[in-house]
Write a protein that holds these residues in place. Structure first.
Motif, mmCIF file in Angstrom:
data_model
loop_
_atom_site.group_PDB
_atom_site.id
_atom_site.type_symbol
_atom_site.label_atom_id
_atom_site.label_comp_id
_atom_site.label_asym_id
_atom_site.label_seq_id
_atom_site.Cartn_x
_atom_site.Cartn_y
_atom_site.Cartn_z
ATOM 1 N N VAL A 81 40.330 41.532 38.709
ATOM 2 C CA VAL A 81 39.676 42.539 37.860
ATOM 3 C C VAL A 81 38.157 42.374 37.912
ATOM 4 C CG1 VAL A 81 39.393 43.372 35.504
ATOM 5 C CG2 VAL A 81 41.668 42.732 36.339
ATOM 6 N N VAL A 82 37.689 41.134 37.769
ATOM 7 C CA VAL A 82 36.251 40.879 37.755
ATOM 8 C C VAL A 82 35.648 41.127 39.142
ATOM 9 C CG1 VAL A 82 34.483 39.110 37.422
ATOM 10 C CG2 VAL A 82 36.377 39.317 35.799
ATOM 11 N N VAL A 83 36.349 40.741 40.180
ATOM 12 C CA VAL A 83 35.863 41.026 41.537
ATOM 13 C C VAL A 83 35.722 42.529 41.734
ATOM 14 C CG1 VAL A 83 36.477 40.972 43.984
ATOM 15 C CG2 VAL A 83 36.693 38.909 42.602
ATOM 16 N N GLY A 84 36.713 43.283 41.260
ATOM 17 C CA GLY A 84 36.628 44.736 41.376
ATOM 18 C C GLY A 84 35.400 45.298 40.675
ATOM 19 N N LYS A 85 35.094 44.765 39.503
ATOM 20 C CA LYS A 85 33.905 45.223 38.774
ATOM 21 C C LYS A 85 32.629 44.834 39.508
ATOM 22 C CE LYS A 85 36.025 45.124 34.160
ATOM 23 N NZ LYS A 85 35.993 44.516 32.801
ATOM 24 N N ALA A 86 32.606 43.626 40.073
ATOM 25 C CA ALA A 86 31.408 43.158 40.783
ATOM 26 C C ALA A 86 31.118 44.006 42.015
ATOM 27 C CB ALA A 86 31.573 41.697 41.180
ATOM 28 N N LEU A 87 32.167 44.582 42.602
ATOM 29 C CA LEU A 87 31.989 45.350 43.838
ATOM 30 C C LEU A 87 31.705 46.832 43.596
ATOM 31 C CD1 LEU A 87 34.663 43.723 46.176
ATOM 32 C CD2 LEU A 87 32.242 43.163 45.897
ATOM 33 N N LYS A 88 31.457 47.208 42.352
ATOM 34 C CA LYS A 88 31.014 48.569 42.061
ATOM 35 C C LYS A 88 29.553 48.738 42.490
ATOM 36 C CE LYS A 88 34.838 49.900 40.019
ATOM 37 N NZ LYS A 88 35.726 50.866 40.702
ATOM 38 N N ASP A 89 29.055 49.937 42.316
ATOM 39 C CA ASP A 89 27.631 50.236 42.542
ATOM 40 C C ASP A 89 27.195 49.956 43.980
ATOM 41 O OD1 ASP A 89 27.462 50.855 39.797
ATOM 42 O OD2 ASP A 89 27.074 48.754 39.311
ATOM 43 N N GLY A 90 28.101 50.218 44.936
ATOM 44 C CA GLY A 90 27.738 50.093 46.340
ATOM 45 C C GLY A 90 28.008 48.746 46.964
ATOM 46 N N TYR A 91 28.455 47.779 46.182
ATOM 47 C CA TYR A 91 28.690 46.443 46.738
ATOM 48 C C TYR A 91 29.982 46.363 47.552
ATOM 49 C CZ TYR A 91 24.718 44.364 44.366
ATOM 50 O OH TYR A 91 23.440 44.032 43.980
ATOM 51 N N ARG A 92 30.955 47.220 47.257
ATOM 52 C CA ARG A 92 32.220 47.180 48.013
ATOM 53 C C ARG A 92 31.989 47.391 49.502
ATOM 54 N NH1 ARG A 92 35.484 46.105 50.773
ATOM 55 N NH2 ARG A 92 37.660 46.760 50.983
ATOM 56 N N GLU A 93 31.077 48.266 49.845
ATOM 57 C CA GLU A 93 30.836 48.606 51.250
ATOM 58 C C GLU A 93 30.126 47.485 52.009
ATOM 59 O OE1 GLU A 93 31.892 51.880 48.915
ATOM 60 O OE2 GLU A 93 30.090 50.635 48.627
ATOM 61 N N LYS A 94 29.626 46.484 51.289
ATOM 62 C CA LYS A 94 28.855 45.412 51.924
ATOM 63 C C LYS A 94 29.692 44.190 52.279
ATOM 64 C CE LYS A 94 24.638 46.679 49.388
ATOM 65 N NZ LYS A 94 23.580 46.201 48.458
ATOM 66 N N VAL A 95 30.979 44.168 51.899
ATOM 67 C CA VAL A 95 31.765 42.944 52.060
ATOM 68 C C VAL A 95 33.121 43.187 52.709
ATOM 69 C CG1 VAL A 95 30.692 41.920 50.012
ATOM 70 C CG2 VAL A 95 32.894 43.099 49.790
ATOM 71 N N LEU A 96 33.660 42.103 53.244
ATOM 72 C CA LEU A 96 35.073 42.039 53.600
ATOM 73 C C LEU A 96 35.783 41.457 52.382
ATOM 74 C CD1 LEU A 96 34.800 40.595 57.214
ATOM 75 C CD2 LEU A 96 35.532 42.897 56.594
ATOM 76 N N LEU A 97 36.702 42.225 51.806
ATOM 77 C CA LEU A 97 37.423 41.819 50.611
ATOM 78 C C LEU A 97 38.760 41.213 51.017
ATOM 79 C CD1 LEU A 97 37.919 41.762 47.546
ATOM 80 C CD2 LEU A 97 38.707 44.146 47.728
ATOM 81 N N ALA A 98 39.018 39.983 50.562
ATOM 82 C CA ALA A 98 40.260 39.284 50.889
ATOM 83 C C ALA A 98 41.128 39.117 49.652
ATOM 84 C CB ALA A 98 39.951 37.912 51.488
ATOM 85 N N ASP A 99 42.420 39.377 49.803
ATOM 86 C CA ASP A 99 43.391 39.155 48.736
ATOM 87 C C ASP A 99 44.698 38.707 49.384
ATOM 88 O OD1 ASP A 99 44.566 39.023 46.223
ATOM 89 O OD2 ASP A 99 43.794 40.970 45.577
ATOM 90 N N LYS A 100 45.688 38.330 48.551
ATOM 91 C CA LYS A 100 46.861 37.648 49.095
ATOM 92 C C LYS A 100 48.152 38.085 48.416
ATOM 93 C CE LYS A 100 43.774 33.642 49.335
ATOM 94 N NZ LYS A 100 42.836 34.029 48.265
ATOM 95 N N MET A 101 49.256 38.051 49.191
ATOM 96 C CA MET A 101 50.583 38.366 48.673
ATOM 97 C C MET A 101 51.288 37.079 48.251
ATOM 98 S SD MET A 101 53.174 40.254 47.901
ATOM 99 C CE MET A 101 52.634 41.866 48.477
ATOM 100 N N PRO A 102 51.523 36.891 46.921
ATOM 101 C CA PRO A 102 52.211 35.686 46.436
ATOM 102 C C PRO A 102 53.726 35.859 46.509
ATOM 103 C CG PRO A 102 51.531 37.031 44.584
ATOM 104 C CD PRO A 102 51.096 37.769 45.829
ATOM 105 N N LEU A 103 54.304 35.579 47.661
ATOM 106 C CA LEU A 103 55.722 35.866 47.865
ATOM 107 C C LEU A 103 56.631 35.102 46.917
ATOM 108 C CD1 LEU A 103 56.297 36.203 51.707
ATOM 109 C CD2 LEU A 103 56.605 37.940 49.950
ATOM 110 N N TRP A 104 56.204 33.922 46.446
ATOM 111 C CA TRP A 104 57.052 33.166 45.534
ATOM 112 C C TRP A 104 57.245 33.885 44.208
ATOM 113 C CZ3 TRP A 104 52.037 32.042 46.686
ATOM 114 C CH2 TRP A 104 51.119 31.971 45.636
ATOM 115 N N MET A 105 56.410 34.901 43.943
ATOM 116 C CA MET A 105 56.543 35.676 42.711
ATOM 117 C C MET A 105 57.381 36.931 42.920
ATOM 118 S SD MET A 105 52.620 35.332 41.301
ATOM 119 C CE MET A 105 52.989 35.907 39.642
#
Length: 394
Positions: A81-105
């Motif tokens: 949630v906080v990462v999503g907020k930080a990447l507002k205002d044009g910051y999303r386009e400046k980064v490679l965003l990494a996330d993960k699938m927690p298969l054990w869940m």
């Protein structure tokens, strides 16, 4: 060197080092921003100091960091949630965003899609650039095969919801070798630091990935801060003998950066000072730049840390499975760390974060079946009692 105004502060602008993501030719910052240890309020992992965390992430991006890593369970789900907020205002386009699938869940194949849709919603994005099968070990890999996770991820990639597919790994090298050869992965993520050269995938796994032209993301380069926070006296004495004077963080990060197979190094930063120092360190780090004398002093430090270990568990897992499902090698490792790193509070924090309440030392029934199979003849039941006293009493 120039300076950059950030609010009322002036921060030095250093030239960020980049390495090439060979699959695409994209330039990736050598320092990646890990968001597992964001600043929190009231000692509650779920209560992130959002204002400070967003300021840290944006400051890092302003100075050239373009890889931001999060996961479904970090900070009880609020990291995304906080990462999503930080990447507002044009910051999303400046980064490679990494996330993960927690298969054990995931209990069913349908759960995978529910989790993935939750992640897109929390991040408030349409696409995740770098998507990993999270925390592959023997059980997670079995589930990945059972649930046809790669078919699912390929579908999401075709839909434009994922750009690159990888995996993060937490098991022994033979499984790493099996996994990395099982699918045309675009990247992978392993734990590596100068103490853990033969731990899990280790240097051997790093070199294998490199031989297959699979870029490697490094996690835990500072061993969760243990290599920098509280130094035993003998370790301080070794660093004082070094031919070049550097901070413990600098030695650790420079050691990892010395490997050309490394694409980016994740650091879970908790304040702006750590962001500043890590940028400074890795703006000066090139592959194969450490001298022979510097490599020798790092090896001496690693050997001394290992000499401080109380119980020499090799992690062979002959003691497993435990009848009450305790991960015996993991708990012995945590107990050792408590003394090697002189009671660093992060070790206790990690214990409560990662060890299930039903699989803690207090669950041990002292049946000693494990001791019959231990090649090191360790007194496991006694160690569990000692670990309980360290971690489960106030």
């Amino acid at each position: 060197m120039s300076r950059l105004w950030i609010g009322k502060e002036i921060r030095q602008v250093l030239e960020m080092k980049y390495r090439t993501f060979m699959k695409t030719g994209e330039k990736v910052s050598l320092l990646g921003f890990g968001t597992m240890r964001l600043p929190i309020l009231d000692g509650d992992s779920a209560k992130i100091d959002e204002a400070l965390a967003i300021k840290m992430i944006r400051s890092a991006i302003d100075r050239g960091i373009n890889y931001v890593d999060t996961a479904y369970m970090y900070h009880d789900g609020y990291s995304e949630v906080v990462v999503g907020k930080a990447l507002k205002d044009g910051y999303r386009e400046k980064v490679l965003l990494a996330d993960k699938m927690p298969l054990w869940m995931a209990r069913t194949e349908e759960d995978m899609d529910r989790i993935f849709q939750d992640q897109l919603k929390r991040l408030d994005v349409d696409c995740i650039d770098m998507y990993l099968v999270h925390n592959i070990n023997t059980q997670v890999w079995k589930r990945a095969l059972k649930f046809n996770v790669m078919v699912y991820l390929e579908k999401k990639k075709a839909e434009g919801r994922i750009k690159h597919i990888g995996f993060s790994f937490h098991d022994e090298f033979p499984l790493f070798e099996e996994v990395i050869n099982a699918y045309p992965w675009e990247f992978c993520q392993i734990q590596l630091n100068y103490m853990d050269t033969d731990f899990q995938a280790g240097i051997k796994g790093l070199k294998l990935a490199g031989s297959l032209n699979i870029p490697v993301i490094i996690m835990e380069p500072l061993k969760g801060g243990k290599l920098t926070d509280v130094l035993p006296q003998s370790i301080r004495e070794f660093w004082n003998q070094a031919p070049v004077k550097r901070t413990p963080a600098e030695w650790a990060l420079r050691w990892v950066a010395d490997f050309p197979e490394v694409l980016t190094i994740l650091s879970g930063m908790t304040d702006l000072e750590q962001v500043d120092e890590n940028i400074r360190i890795l703006s000066e780090a090139d592959p194969k730049s450490l001298t022979e004398a510097e490599q020798k002093i790092i090896k001496k430090v690693a050997d001394e840390y290992n000499n401080l270990i109380r119980y020499s568990c090799t992690g062979c897992k002959y003691c497993m499975p435990c009848p009450v499902k305790i991960d015996i090698p993991d708990l012995i490792g945590r107990y050792n760390d408590w003394f090697v790193f002189e009671g660093n509070q992060k070790i206790r924090d990690d214990f409560y974060t990662w060890v299930h309440p039903k699989a803690r030392p207090s669950a041990c029934e002292a049946c000693k079946a494990c001791e019959e199979h231990c090649p090191q003849h360790l007194p496991v039941a006694d160690i569990m009692k000692k670990a309980q006293a360290v971690f489960e009493t106030e």
